[in-house]
Design a protein around this motif. Structure first.
Motif: not given
Length: 164
Positions: A74, A82, A85-86, A91-92, A98
């Motif tokens: 992050r 961005v 990766q999303a 991103k979630n 994580y």
């Protein structure tokens, strides 16, 4: 989306605005490739950009590799990173996912001293994690070459999103 003919008619400034980010935070690639205009096709443009990188020193290639973000982190990234990766679900991540990505990213960085790079388009977070687990076992030279191949894949995908 531009045609190759439209790209060939761009000014140096316009060209750089459009393609300066194709190779992550490395506008020097586009700066050198622009001098080959006109390009006969998207493939020709891509080949010329790859050629610029291939002719770079090992140190320049390492700087290019290090310009990429760690997957799943992050941190502030380029808009292309961005979105990529999303699209892969990075991103979630749950807090547990994580932590797993962070730990494996750190192991990878400790071993190779550069970030794990993978063209994530079309992949999900589980496939990406599995690739990280496998590749962290590699030797440094193998991983350096693999990172470069993945950077070339990323560049082609980014070009294909901008030019027909």
């Amino acid at each position: 989306m531009l045609t190759i003919e439209q790209l060939n008619k761009t000014t140096e400034h316009e060209f750089m605005e459009l393609l300066g980010g194709i190779f992550e935070h490395s506008p020097w690639v586009a700066e050198k490739a622009i001098h080959v205009k006109p390009f006969s096709s998207l493939g020709h443009l891509y080949d010329e950009m790859v050629s610029v990188v291939e002719q770079a020193t090992e140190e320049q290639k390492l700087i290019l590799i290090k310009a990429h973000p760690n997957l799943g982190e992050r941190i502030e990234m380029s808009p292309d990173s961005v979105n990529e990766q999303a699209g892969a679900g990075l991103k979630n991540l749950t807090p547990e996912e994580y932590d797993k990505f962070s730990t494996l990213n750190q192991q990878y960085m400790d071993k190779f001293a550069f970030p794990f790079i993978l063209a994530v388009k079309g992949k999900n977070k589980h496939q990406i994690y599995e690739a990280m687990e496998q590749r962290v076992q590699n030797q440094r030279e193998t991983e350096f070459q693999t990172a470069m191949k993945e950077i070339y894949k990323i560049a082609l995908l980014r070009l294909e999103e901008k030019i027909q």
